[in-house]
Design a protein around this motif. Structure first.
Motif, PDB file in Angstrom:
ATOM      1  N   ILE A   1       0.852  -1.194   0.000  1.00 29.27           N
ATOM      2  CA  ILE A   1       0.000   0.000   0.000  1.00 29.27           C
ATOM      3  C   ILE A   1       0.886   1.241   0.000  1.00 29.27           C
ATOM      4  N   THR A   2       0.387   2.339  -0.532  1.00 32.41           N
ATOM      5  CA  THR A   2       1.154   3.583  -0.374  1.00 32.41           C
ATOM      6  C   THR A   2       0.835   4.150   1.019  1.00 32.41           C
ATOM      7  N   PRO A   3       1.794   4.817   1.645  1.00 30.20           N
ATOM      8  CA  PRO A   3       1.531   5.374   2.973  1.00 30.20           C
ATOM      9  C   PRO A   3       0.343   6.331   2.968  1.00 30.20           C
ATOM     10  N   SER A   4       0.184   7.109   1.898  1.00 32.84           N
ATOM     11  CA  SER A   4      -0.925   8.073   1.905  1.00 32.84           C
ATOM     12  C   SER A   4      -2.270   7.351   1.866  1.00 32.84           C
ATOM     13  N   TYR A   5      -2.333   6.248   1.129  1.00 33.37           N
ATOM     14  CA  TYR A   5      -3.593   5.504   1.095  1.00 33.37           C
ATOM     15  C   TYR A   5      -3.843   4.798   2.424  1.00 33.37           C
ATOM     16  N   ALA A   6      -2.777   4.331   3.071  1.00 38.68           N
ATOM     17  CA  ALA A   6      -2.933   3.677   4.380  1.00 38.68           C
ATOM     18  C   ALA A   6      -3.549   4.647   5.387  1.00 38.68           C
ATOM     19  N   LEU A   7      -3.083   5.890   5.366  1.00 36.11           N
ATOM     20  CA  LEU A   7      -3.609   6.888   6.299  1.00 36.11           C
ATOM     21  C   LEU A   7      -5.043   7.275   5.943  1.00 36.11           C
TER      22      LEU A   7
ATOM     23  N   GLU B   1       9.951   8.619   8.778  1.00 36.77           N
ATOM     24  CA  GLU B   1       9.949   7.653   9.869  1.00 36.77           C
ATOM     25  C   GLU B   1       8.682   7.830  10.715  1.00 36.77           C
ATOM     26  N   MET B   2       8.298   9.097  10.902  1.00 40.16           N
ATOM     27  CA  MET B   2       7.116   9.393  11.708  1.00 40.16           C
ATOM     28  C   MET B   2       5.855   8.807  11.101  1.00 40.16           C
ATOM     29  N   THR B   3       5.742   8.928   9.771  1.00 37.15           N
ATOM     30  CA  THR B   3       4.582   8.361   9.089  1.00 37.15           C
ATOM     31  C   THR B   3       4.567   6.844   9.250  1.00 37.15           C
ATOM     32  N   ALA B   4       5.738   6.216   9.106  1.00 34.34           N
ATOM     33  CA  ALA B   4       5.817   4.764   9.269  1.00 34.34           C
ATOM     34  C   ALA B   4       5.349   4.358  10.668  1.00 34.34           C
ATOM     35  N   LYS B   5       5.832   5.087  11.665  1.00 38.72           N
ATOM     36  CA  LYS B   5       5.467   4.791  13.060  1.00 38.72           C
ATOM     37  C   LYS B   5       3.965   4.982  13.287  1.00 38.72           C
ATOM     38  N   LYS B   6       3.443   6.035  12.681  1.00 41.11           N
ATOM     39  CA  LYS B   6       2.026   6.326  12.839  1.00 41.11           C
ATOM     40  C   LYS B   6       1.178   5.179  12.270  1.00 41.11           C
ATOM     41  N   ILE B   7       1.551   4.712  11.091  1.00 45.51           N
ATOM     42  CA  ILE B   7       0.804   3.624  10.452  1.00 45.51           C
ATOM     43  C   ILE B   7       0.944   2.335  11.272  1.00 45.51           C
ATOM     44  N   GLU B   8       2.131   2.106  11.801  1.00 40.42           N
ATOM     45  CA  GLU B   8       2.331   0.924  12.652  1.00 40.42           C
ATOM     46  C   GLU B   8       1.416   0.992  13.867  1.00 40.42           C
ATOM     47  N   ASP B   9       1.312   2.196  14.407  1.00 34.13           N
ATOM     48  CA  ASP B   9       0.504   2.388  15.608  1.00 34.13           C
ATOM     49  C   ASP B   9      -0.986   2.237  15.312  1.00 34.13           C
ATOM     50  N   ILE B  10      -1.436   2.830  14.218  1.00 33.59           N
ATOM     51  CA  ILE B  10      -2.861   2.789  13.879  1.00 33.59           C
ATOM     52  C   ILE B  10      -3.327   1.358  13.607  1.00 33.59           C
ATOM     53  N   TYR B  11      -2.568   0.639  12.787  1.00 32.00           N
ATOM     54  CA  TYR B  11      -3.017  -0.683  12.348  1.00 32.00           C
ATOM     55  C   TYR B  11      -2.444  -1.841  13.187  1.00 32.00           C
ATOM     56  N   GLY B  12      -1.436  -1.528  13.999  1.00 30.95           N
ATOM     57  CA  GLY B  12      -0.766  -2.606  14.717  1.00 30.95           C
ATOM     58  C   GLY B  12       0.024  -3.511  13.796  1.00 30.95           C
ATOM     59  N   VAL B  13       0.705  -2.895  12.822  1.00 28.02           N
ATOM     60  CA  VAL B  13       1.456  -3.677  11.825  1.00 28.02           C
ATOM     61  C   VAL B  13       2.948  -3.359  11.906  1.00 28.02           C
ATOM     62  N   HIS B  14       3.746  -4.180  11.217  1.00 26.66           N
ATOM     63  CA  HIS B  14       5.125  -3.816  10.933  1.00 26.66           C
ATOM     64  C   HIS B  14       5.123  -3.063   9.611  1.00 26.66           C
ATOM     65  N   ALA B  15       5.656  -1.853   9.602  1.00 26.62           N
ATOM     66  CA  ALA B  15       5.793  -1.123   8.342  1.00 26.62           C
ATOM     67  C   ALA B  15       7.104  -1.563   7.695  1.00 26.62           C
TER      68      ALA B  15
END
Lengths: 435, 136
Positions: free
Chosen positions: A180-186, A217-231
């Motif tokens: 997924i693209t990070p922007s679509y994930a958010l 890095e912040m976006t990666a961390k945010k997505i990890e936090d929201i979905y509970g995934v490994h980015a």
């Protein structure tokens, strides 16, 4: 430590160096079979037999996107056409795309790189892989598709868009990994509530493979936090196959570049000399494992730096930092590469359009929006709105077919842009520092 | 005889209509009626009725506006119930479509239709008072 391709992934530094040296020599011979490199080597008096060490690579001129465009469609092809089994194309800087050819062997190698990349990030054959990247000429779709399949995961080739369907597939087929693209994930995270998902973590995803656009890095961390995934940070470009050039390992401290397939350099884009260790510069890649279309010292325009020291994962393949930007005017819009010159090419081809235009890239929540403001010639205005709207829709349709993404077109009064902004400003990127 | 109105191509931004009104005002041109057509894409048309069309066109064009002159039917409407509906019914009965319609000063109705010539004739037959530029 387990590996997907133990032999390749556990090479020592010395083994990597000697393997690269051998492969470089054979690659140069292959490249010389192409019209483009034959001409270039002859012109620069390069004798491929004289290139004996990795250090000798510096005698080979850089290859650029312009070279690819100028040799379109077959100038860099090094094998007979009947050995080619697939082509991919990406945006050129003007109307022409740049094309990359693959033989059966090339695709097998690429697939292996993607499979080992996904494995290195932690995915296993029991995972279910939903590929939300656009299929087609882009490499993000098919590249990850075949690699994930090779690894043994079930692949859902859903392609991009249609959030409702994406969510349904995740739920019904218990998807554990998404590309997924990070922007679509958010964007999707905010949209989920409309599909009855209260908490993104309820989806049960474990991995988000993300590439296609630079992200922090912040976006990666945010997505990890929201979905509970490994980015999992994924780097690639079609000229070098596509995704799978460099990838996060489980340590997630920089991306390993697969040095059994690529020779990696980082240069100062002004002096064209190698940067000092640890300094930022432009990534330059030489593909040493492709027979249909070898590309030597390709200037990626992507800015990164080497990470010193050994990685805790044990792999000796060199690591690069997250891509922090580019040193050209390419825009990345929802993962799709656009050059302003492509827009110009379309507009200037239309007799109704005057000389001035502005490209505005903005964020609508998390998704990128492309707006093209263009002046129209005074004589197309006949006093009614219908022919203006017809022109606007026609420009939108032509832009869409050329750029492969939607742009909103705003028509503006003749000569108004020149007066308000001056001619030099063609692109306004309102996203700066917002990703 | 139809009336000539001005259509000005405008970008949807602050003060653009004010600019037009200012320029005409400074030149002692009174606006007898106007209408705005807009799109979601940041542009539109400002239509206006003035007595001295030639002068207004010249001044606006000099200031860089893209201006076109267009003919419309102008009707002096009575201010009473059914006045508008009678006009519209007359046009509808003959399958004449309305492109746009607006009310100008002094209860003047400005209409652009799919067939202005026929529309004007029908309306006159129905006893409507159609106007010329001088009547505005």
């Amino acid at each position: 430590m387990t590996y997907y391709n133990k032999k390749a992934e556990s090479l020592s530094r010395d083994e990597i160096t000697s393997l690269q040296t051998e492969k470089l020599k054979s690659t140069l011979k292959t490249a010389y079979k192409s019209e483009f490199y034959k001409k270039r080597f002859d012109k620069n008096k390069i004798d491929v037999e004289e290139i004996k060490t990795l250090d000798d690579l510096k005698h080979i001129p850089f290859t650029t996107k312009d070279d690819l465009r100028d040799s379109y469609p077959q100038g860099m092809l090094a094998v007979p056409m009947n050995k080619v089994v697939r082509m991919h194309a990406s945006s050129g800087t003007t109307g022409k795309p740049t094309v990359i050819y693959h033989s059966k062997k090339d695709l097998d190698n690429w697939t292996d790189l993607v499979a080992r990349s996904l494995y290195m990030s932690g995915m296993r054959k029991s995972d279910v892989f939903q590929n939300m990247m656009t299929y087609g000429l882009f490499t993000g779709g098919l590249g990850l598709h075949y690699g994930a399949e090779k690894l043994g995961m079930m692949v859902i080739p859903i392609s991009s868009g249609n959030s409702r369907r994406q969510v349904q597939m995740i739920e019904d087929f218990h998807t554990t990994a998404v590309h997924i693209t990070p922007s679509y994930a958010l964007h999707l995270a905010e949209d989920l509530v409309n599909y009855g998902v209260k908490n993104p973590r309820d989806l049960g995803l474990r991995f988000a493979v993300m590439g296609g656009e630079p992200y922090s890095e912040m976006t990666a961390k945010k997505i990890e936090d929201i979905y509970g995934v490994h980015a999992c940070n994924c780097y690639g470009l079609s000229e070098m196959n596509g995704p799978g050039v460099a990838f996060d390992c489980e340590a997630k401290l920089g991306m390993h570049v697969w040095e059994d397939n690529y020779i990696v350099e980082i240069i100062n884009p002004d002096t064209l000399e190698h940067v000092k260790e640890g300094e930022e510069g432009e990534l330059v890649l030489t593909h040493i494992n492709r027979e249909a279309m070898p590309i030597l010292r390709y200037r990626t325009k992507d800015i990164t730096s080497f990470i010193k020291g050994e990685c805790s994962c044990g792999r000796k393949h060199i690591r690069i930092k997250r891509i922090i930007g580019r040193n050209d005017d390419m825009l990345i819009i929802n993962g799709v590469n656009i050059f302003p010159s492509q827009v110009e090419h379309v507009l200037m081809d239309m007799p109704e359009v005057a000389n001035n235009y502005i490209i505005i890239v903005s964020k609508d929540h998390y998704l990128d929006r492309l707006t093209v403001k263009t002046e129209v010639k005074a004589d197309i205005f006949q006093g009614d709105i219908d022919n203006l709207m017809a022109l606007q829709k026609r420009i939108e349709a032509i832009l869409k077919s050329n750029l492969l993404i939607s742009a909103r077109v705003d028509l503006v009064e003749p000569l108004s842009l020149e007066a308000s902004t001056g001619k030099a400003v063609r692109v306004i990127d309102e996203r700066k520092n917002k990703f | 005889m139809p009336v000539t109105e001005l259509s000005v191509f405008i970008e949807n931004k602050h003060g653009r209509i004010a600019d037009i009104a200012n320029i005409l005002g400074e030149n002692e041109i009174s606006i007898d009626g106007f209408d705005v057509a807009h799109t979601p894409n940041g542009y539109g048309i400002f239509r206006l009725m003035v007595k001295d069309v030639m002068k207004a066109t010249k001044i606006l064009a000099e200031k860089g506006f893209t201006v076109r002159e267009k003919n419309v039917i102008a009707i002096g409407m009575e201010h009473k119930a059914k006045a508008l509906s009678n006009i519209l019914k007359t046009l509808a009965k003959e399958n004449i479509n309305i492109n746009y319609i607006y009310v100008a000063a002094n209860n003047v109705l400005s209409v652009s239709t799919s067939n202005d010539e026929k529309a004007q004739k029908l309306l006159e037959e129905q006893g409507c008072k159609t106007l010329t530029q001088e009547d505005l």
